[in-house]
Design a protein around this motif. Structure first.
Motif, PDB file in Angstrom:
ATOM      1  N   LEU A   1       0.826  -1.203   0.000  1.00  0.00           N
ATOM      2  CA  LEU A   1       0.000   0.000   0.000  1.00  0.00           C
ATOM      3  C   LEU A   1       0.863   1.257   0.000  1.00  0.00           C
ATOM      4  CD1 LEU A   1      -3.108   0.476   0.130  1.00  0.00           C
ATOM      5  CD2 LEU A   1      -2.825   0.852   2.583  1.00  0.00           C
ATOM      6  N   ASN A   2       2.034   1.168   0.617  1.00  0.00           N
ATOM      7  CA  ASN A   2       2.906   2.333   0.747  1.00  0.00           C
ATOM      8  C   ASN A   2       4.066   2.345  -0.241  1.00  0.00           C
ATOM      9  OD1 ASN A   2       2.138   4.110   3.304  1.00  0.00           O
ATOM     10  ND2 ASN A   2       1.601   1.983   3.733  1.00  0.00           N
TER      11      ASN A   2
ATOM     12  N   THR B   1      -4.704  -9.811  -8.273  1.00  0.00           N
ATOM     13  CA  THR B   1      -6.073  -9.334  -8.428  1.00  0.00           C
ATOM     14  C   THR B   1      -6.704  -8.969  -7.083  1.00  0.00           C
ATOM     15  OG1 THR B   1      -7.130 -11.505  -8.193  1.00  0.00           O
ATOM     16  CG2 THR B   1      -6.354 -10.884 -10.404  1.00  0.00           C
ATOM     17  N   ARG B   2      -7.743  -8.187  -7.194  1.00  0.00           N
ATOM     18  CA  ARG B   2      -8.511  -7.787  -6.012  1.00  0.00           C
ATOM     19  C   ARG B   2      -9.051  -9.006  -5.264  1.00  0.00           C
ATOM     20  NH1 ARG B   2     -13.878  -7.176  -5.152  1.00  0.00           N
ATOM     21  NH2 ARG B   2     -14.598  -5.516  -3.745  1.00  0.00           N
ATOM     22  N   SER B   3      -9.590  -9.971  -6.001  1.00  0.00           N
ATOM     23  CA  SER B   3     -10.185 -11.146  -5.357  1.00  0.00           C
ATOM     24  C   SER B   3      -9.131 -12.015  -4.679  1.00  0.00           C
ATOM     25  CB  SER B   3     -10.969 -11.976  -6.378  1.00  0.00           C
ATOM     26  OG  SER B   3     -10.134 -12.421  -7.429  1.00  0.00           O
TER      27      SER B   3
ATOM     28  N   ASN C   1      -8.936  -0.580   2.231  1.00  0.00           N
ATOM     29  CA  ASN C   1      -7.744  -0.291   1.434  1.00  0.00           C
ATOM     30  C   ASN C   1      -7.589  -1.209   0.223  1.00  0.00           C
ATOM     31  OD1 ASN C   1      -6.096   2.006   2.604  1.00  0.00           O
ATOM     32  ND2 ASN C   1      -6.590   0.833   4.447  1.00  0.00           N
ATOM     33  N   ILE C   2      -8.240  -2.351   0.239  1.00  0.00           N
ATOM     34  CA  ILE C   2      -8.305  -3.168  -0.980  1.00  0.00           C
ATOM     35  C   ILE C   2      -9.089  -2.409  -2.047  1.00  0.00           C
ATOM     36  CG2 ILE C   2      -9.325  -5.254  -1.995  1.00  0.00           C
ATOM     37  CD1 ILE C   2      -8.599  -6.705   0.641  1.00  0.00           C
ATOM     38  N   GLU C   3     -10.182  -1.793  -1.633  1.00  0.00           N
ATOM     39  CA  GLU C   3     -10.968  -0.984  -2.566  1.00  0.00           C
ATOM     40  C   GLU C   3     -10.141   0.198  -3.080  1.00  0.00           C
ATOM     41  OE1 GLU C   3     -13.857  -1.760  -3.793  1.00  0.00           O
ATOM     42  OE2 GLU C   3     -13.908  -3.573  -2.554  1.00  0.00           O
TER      43      GLU C   3
ATOM     44  N   THR D   1      -7.554  -0.947  -5.564  1.00  0.00           N
ATOM     45  CA  THR D   1      -8.193  -1.296  -6.833  1.00  0.00           C
ATOM     46  C   THR D   1      -8.519  -0.037  -7.631  1.00  0.00           C
ATOM     47  OG1 THR D   1      -9.156  -3.266  -5.781  1.00  0.00           O
ATOM     48  CG2 THR D   1     -10.089  -2.578  -7.896  1.00  0.00           C
ATOM     49  N   GLN D   2      -9.035   0.966  -6.942  1.00  0.00           N
ATOM     50  CA  GLN D   2      -9.345   2.238  -7.604  1.00  0.00           C
ATOM     51  C   GLN D   2      -8.094   2.901  -8.174  1.00  0.00           C
ATOM     52  OE1 GLN D   2     -11.414   4.564  -4.647  1.00  0.00           O
ATOM     53  NE2 GLN D   2     -13.134   3.122  -4.519  1.00  0.00           N
ATOM     54  N   LYS D   3      -6.965   2.722  -7.477  1.00  0.00           N
ATOM     55  CA  LYS D   3      -5.703   3.306  -7.939  1.00  0.00           C
ATOM     56  C   LYS D   3      -5.089   2.518  -9.099  1.00  0.00           C
ATOM     57  CE  LYS D   3      -3.627   6.248  -6.070  1.00  0.00           C
ATOM     58  NZ  LYS D   3      -3.578   7.724  -6.284  1.00  0.00           N
ATOM     59  N   GLY D   4      -5.628   1.333  -9.368  1.00  0.00           N
ATOM     60  CA  GLY D   4      -5.096   0.507 -10.445  1.00  0.00           C
ATOM     61  C   GLY D   4      -3.940  -0.375 -10.023  1.00  0.00           C
ATOM     62  N   TRP D   5      -3.686  -0.478  -8.731  1.00  0.00           N
ATOM     63  CA  TRP D   5      -2.591  -1.312  -8.234  1.00  0.00           C
ATOM     64  C   TRP D   5      -2.990  -2.782  -8.196  1.00  0.00           C
ATOM     65  CZ3 TRP D   5      -1.849   2.269  -3.376  1.00  0.00           C
ATOM     66  CH2 TRP D   5      -1.367   3.520  -3.810  1.00  0.00           C
TER      67      TRP D   5
END
Length: 209
Positions: free
Chosen positions: A158-159, A171-173, A196-198, A201-205
């Motif tokens: 995340l950082n 992937t998100r899942s 933070n998973i959401e 995902t929104q950031k495209g990571w």
């Protein structure tokens, strides 16, 4: 570290049989964990974290969280589990959380722990027992360890702008599934992870799949 007045730490009669060469041999065996690189990147650097760094971070994080939430855990047991947690990777190497071979990783790691248990200079008689307790046990200490062990690489990703996730096409899942068990054992951390998973995902990571 400041130096206080010296006191004798050993009893020459009871320790005369101990060979310091054996002691240092085992210490160098443990040092090998520093050579095992993980997939996560250290924040504010371009290098990957090694398993020894992760073990230290895991121990400190478990201690901190246990204190903050006033958890009913045995701190000595918890910290020992954290310190031995990845020792099997000295022989087995690190296995990525989302790798297909992850289900078999414990086999090589257990063999590595057995080797360390027999290694010259090792005086930790319950090394294998402590490792097994964190690997397969159901104690509060082992449950907390598993939660924090998942939290830390997520935090690093995340950082570092999702660097590892992006490189390996995570992937998100996959991430949601790997952290689902935390919902029952530590709801506040699971809520934070879900949020933070959401975000990732929104950031495209993370791939939205």
């Amino acid at each position: 570290m400041s130096q206080a007045s010296s006191i004798s730490l050993t009893n020459s009669k009871s320790t005369s049989h101990i060979q310091i060469d054996d002691v240092t041999h085992f210490l160098l065996e443990l040092d090998a964990l520093k050579r095992v690189n993980r997939r996560s990147y250290v924040t504010q650097t371009t290098r990957k974290e090694n398993s020894a760094e992760h073990s230290w971070h895991l121990a400190m994080a478990c201690w901190s969280i246990a204190e903050l939430f006033a958890l009913d855990v045995n701190h000595e047991k918890l910290l020992k589990m954290a310190l031995v947690h990845d020792l099997g990777e000295i022989d087995a190497g690190d296995t990525f959380l989302y790798a297909d071979t992850r289900t078999d990783a414990h086999v090589e790691e257990r063999a590595g722990i057995a080797r360390l248990q027999r290694e010259r200079g090792n005086s930790i008689s319950d090394l294998s027992e402590v490792w097994e307790a964190q690997e397969t046990g159901s104690s509060k200490e082992s449950q907390l360890l598993r939660v924090v062990d998942r939290l830390l690489p997520f935090l690093l990703n995340l950082n570092t702008n999702g660097k590892t996730w992006i490189e390996l096409g995570v992937t998100r899942s996959q991430v949601a599934g790997a952290h689902a068990f935390i919902k029952d054992s530590f709801p506040p951390i699971h809520d934070w992870l879900s949020h933070n998973i959401e975000y990732a995902t929104q950031k495209g990571w993370l791939i939205d799949a």
